[in-house]
Design a protein around this motif. Sequence first.
Motif, PDB file in Angstrom:
ATOM      1  N   ILE A  63      -4.948  13.347 -13.046  1.00 46.87           N
ATOM      2  CA  ILE A  63      -5.747  14.527 -12.710  1.00 46.87           C
ATOM      3  C   ILE A  63      -5.721  15.526 -13.881  1.00 46.87           C
ATOM      4  CG2 ILE A  63      -6.023  16.399 -11.030  1.00 46.87           C
ATOM      5  CD1 ILE A  63      -6.053  13.547  -9.777  1.00 46.87           C
ATOM      6  N   ASN A 108     -13.068  17.309  -9.790  1.00 47.50           N
ATOM      7  CA  ASN A 108     -12.912  18.752  -9.601  1.00 47.50           C
ATOM      8  C   ASN A 108     -12.021  19.354 -10.698  1.00 47.50           C
ATOM      9  OD1 ASN A 108     -12.772  21.320  -8.484  1.00 47.50           O
ATOM     10  ND2 ASN A 108     -11.019  20.740  -7.193  1.00 47.50           N
ATOM     11  N   SER A 109     -10.942  18.627 -11.027  1.00 43.80           N
ATOM     12  CA  SER A 109      -9.986  19.153 -12.015  1.00 43.80           C
ATOM     13  C   SER A 109     -10.615  19.247 -13.402  1.00 43.80           C
ATOM     14  CB  SER A 109      -8.747  18.257 -12.079  1.00 43.80           C
ATOM     15  OG  SER A 109      -9.050  17.021 -12.722  1.00 43.80           O
ATOM     16  N   GLU A 114     -10.045  10.040  -2.844  1.00 46.99           N
ATOM     17  CA  GLU A 114      -9.490  11.375  -3.033  1.00 46.99           C
ATOM     18  C   GLU A 114      -9.146  11.591  -4.508  1.00 46.99           C
ATOM     19  OE1 GLU A 114      -5.927  12.219  -0.800  1.00 46.99           O
ATOM     20  OE2 GLU A 114      -5.964  14.340  -1.369  1.00 46.99           O
ATOM     21  N   TYR A 115      -8.589  10.541  -5.146  1.00 42.21           N
ATOM     22  CA  TYR A 115      -8.283  10.662  -6.584  1.00 42.21           C
ATOM     23  C   TYR A 115      -9.547  11.010  -7.362  1.00 42.21           C
ATOM     24  CZ  TYR A 115      -8.110   9.183 -11.426  1.00 42.21           C
ATOM     25  OH  TYR A 115      -8.283   9.145 -12.781  1.00 42.21           O
ATOM     26  N   ASN A 130      -4.539  18.986  -2.256  1.00 44.13           N
ATOM     27  CA  ASN A 130      -4.632  18.429  -3.595  1.00 44.13           C
ATOM     28  C   ASN A 130      -3.293  18.000  -4.176  1.00 44.13           C
ATOM     29  OD1 ASN A 130      -7.274  18.819  -3.711  1.00 44.13           O
ATOM     30  ND2 ASN A 130      -7.227  20.681  -4.963  1.00 44.13           N
ATOM     31  N   PHE A 149      -8.603  24.640 -10.571  1.00 47.25           N
ATOM     32  CA  PHE A 149      -7.750  23.570 -10.080  1.00 47.25           C
ATOM     33  C   PHE A 149      -6.278  23.879 -10.312  1.00 47.25           C
ATOM     34  CE2 PHE A 149      -5.171  19.847 -10.743  1.00 47.25           C
ATOM     35  CZ  PHE A 149      -5.329  19.230  -9.512  1.00 47.25           C
ATOM     36  N   GLN A 165     -12.286  12.306  -6.400  1.00 49.05           N
ATOM     37  CA  GLN A 165     -12.805  13.627  -6.035  1.00 49.05           C
ATOM     38  C   GLN A 165     -11.964  14.732  -6.678  1.00 49.05           C
ATOM     39  OE1 GLN A 165     -12.391  14.502  -1.832  1.00 49.05           O
ATOM     40  NE2 GLN A 165     -12.559  16.651  -2.471  1.00 49.05           N
ATOM     41  N   VAL A 166     -10.638  14.605  -6.576  1.00 49.04           N
ATOM     42  CA  VAL A 166      -9.759  15.628  -7.161  1.00 49.04           C
ATOM     43  C   VAL A 166      -9.891  15.597  -8.684  1.00 49.04           C
ATOM     44  CG1 VAL A 166      -7.358  16.398  -7.419  1.00 49.04           C
ATOM     45  CG2 VAL A 166      -8.150  15.523  -5.216  1.00 49.04           C
ATOM     46  N   ILE A 171      -2.039  13.070  -3.626  1.00 49.16           N
ATOM     47  CA  ILE A 171      -3.242  12.234  -3.531  1.00 49.16           C
ATOM     48  C   ILE A 171      -2.926  10.994  -2.682  1.00 49.16           C
ATOM     49  CG2 ILE A 171      -5.001  10.998  -4.884  1.00 49.16           C
ATOM     50  CD1 ILE A 171      -4.772  13.823  -5.924  1.00 49.16           C
TER      51      ILE A 171
END
Length: 635
Positions: free
Chosen positions: A428, A18-19, A11-12, A3, A26, A14-15, A6
């Motif tokens: 994020i 999640n954040s 991926e951005y 994480n 996170f 997704q992260v 990035i």
Amino acid sequence: MSNYHIKHLEEYFQVYRNSVRNPEEFWEEIAEEHFVWRRRWDKVLKWDFDAPEVTWFQNAQLNITENCLDRHLDTRANKTAILFEPNNLEEAAQHISYSELHLRVCKMANVLRANGIQKGDRVCIYLPMIPELAVAVLACARVGAIHSVVFAGFSSIALSTRINDCDCKMVITSDGSYRGNKTIDLKGIVDVALEDCSEVSSVLVVNRIGSTIQMKEGRDQWLQPLLDKAKSTFTAEIMDAEDPLFILYTSGSTGKPKGMVHTCAGYMVYTAYTFKNIFQYREQDVYWCTADIGWITGHSYIVYGPLANGATTVMFEGVPSYPDYGRFWDIIEKHKITQFYTAPTAIRALAKEKLEFVEKYDLSSLKVLGTVGEPINEEAWHWYNNNIGKRKSPIVDTWWQTETGGILISPIPYVTPTTPTYATLPFIGIQPALMDENGEEMRENQVEGRLCIKFPWPSMARTIWGNHDRYRDTYFSAYKGKYFTGDGALRDAVGYYRITGRVDDVIIVSGHNLGTAPIEDSINEHPAVAESAIVGFPHDVKGNALYGFVILKETGEGRDRENLKKEINQQITEQIGPIAKLDKIQFVPGLPKTRSGKIMRRILRKIAGKDTKNLGDISTLLNPEVVQDIMDKAL
Ligand code: 7RM
């Protein structure tokens, strides 16, 4: 681990998701894997925006300098931490390694301690962009003192106001500074300021320009002899996660500057993490941010963010125009700069000059370009992209504030496709909201409104020094449960943000935040002036310049107008600094006011911007007749 850096858009997203869904998990993972702690936290986040109260990493203990210095000594002792490029060409650049910087910070910390500085004391730092500035900042952090860096372009009155507001015990300054082919008498400015600061018992002076200065017995000491004698180790003070790390003043809509208080742990985690991603920083890079450490950009993205990542960070003492307008590009070639972070105002100023100043240099080392401080206009964006980045270096248009501590809205280069003038997507963990006129959040795209942030992030300022009520009123009272930024923004069809500018009485001139109130206060002190109002108007280099509407007292009516203009600007220079000088001054018989007596700056802004076709309904004004008169004589 994954994480932390990035690498592509999926991926951005997704992260990011999640954040936002699991913020505590996170940030805990980021904090755990990438920093050294003296004690672990009990709880990642506690918050209440009504109080307002925000705690990150509760009861954790650390010292930020162990993260910026000590922990790199195993693997990066000889790597350049600070690359200093002096103003004067005759002077060689200095490569200060991590071990050398560690040594200098330890010595400085010992000097601070020996001169009575304890954990929690406030120390004012008023220095030019020389390595001692970064060393002083880090030494304060190492002893647990709260640094208050005041930009060395501020006047003695602005300086004394800031020293007194937070009761600094000590001032660290230099005999003078170089600025292009001029020198500035910094110590003289400090001496005048200190006539009004009875609490300052100690002044440490760096010898930078070798000028003859006054040294006040019992108060002033040259720094170098003290450093020569100082011990070369210093055990870092153990700080609580929420202990203040520094105070940095920013202007507000009343005359008094706001001392924004940033704390240790959250600030460290967020600035380090954003630095790594928003500049796609890699181990061999040479990163250069042209800001002054006197502004938040310098705190977060010259000192703390880069050093926490073990990066090489450039400090430039000079100005972009000396010895000529090629200086920035010369430095990029000379040090093979990989990331270059500057302000739209600098870009516009350099874009006005002949392209030969750029073409002479090899800029092929560049990988990422950045901008910060104000909205970048499309023309400047393209000039930067075409001529500096050669269309292969993504531009990160980074939106953030002194109050936010770190970048909140920005592309991630090579990840987020960029669009000119758009800061694009929230970083994020950042949850922006756009508010409509009724105070409701607009959840759809293609809307424009006032920009709020609806969830805490680690590096947010925790209070205004000595005035928590003002902190609440300014940031948390306009929209319940949300942090209000003072900016307007739009969100386009794909969810990208574009910042449209301030919606309050703050004007951004050359990327510097200027409140209208302190400037008006200063003008109004002139004996011939009855009242005044300041607005910004578009300026092709500064972004905005200041236009003053001034009502004279009867006693002032007979005076020579040109002399009065000079005196007014002189007074502003003395009380605030040359940055706040007015480009235009118009003497007017009255100011348009609402019935409750509020100056209608909206109307004045339109007049100053020569956009008077649609002034809106002025019939409700207290004095609609003055508007025509002001328009007729507009400059
Ligand atoms: C970092 C800094 C904050 C104000 C902010 C905005 C304006 C900053 C951008 C921007 C449009 C940007 N801190 N601002 N960055 N506007 N696009 N990328 O500048 O406290 O000095 O100023 O600056 O209005 O509220 S600051």
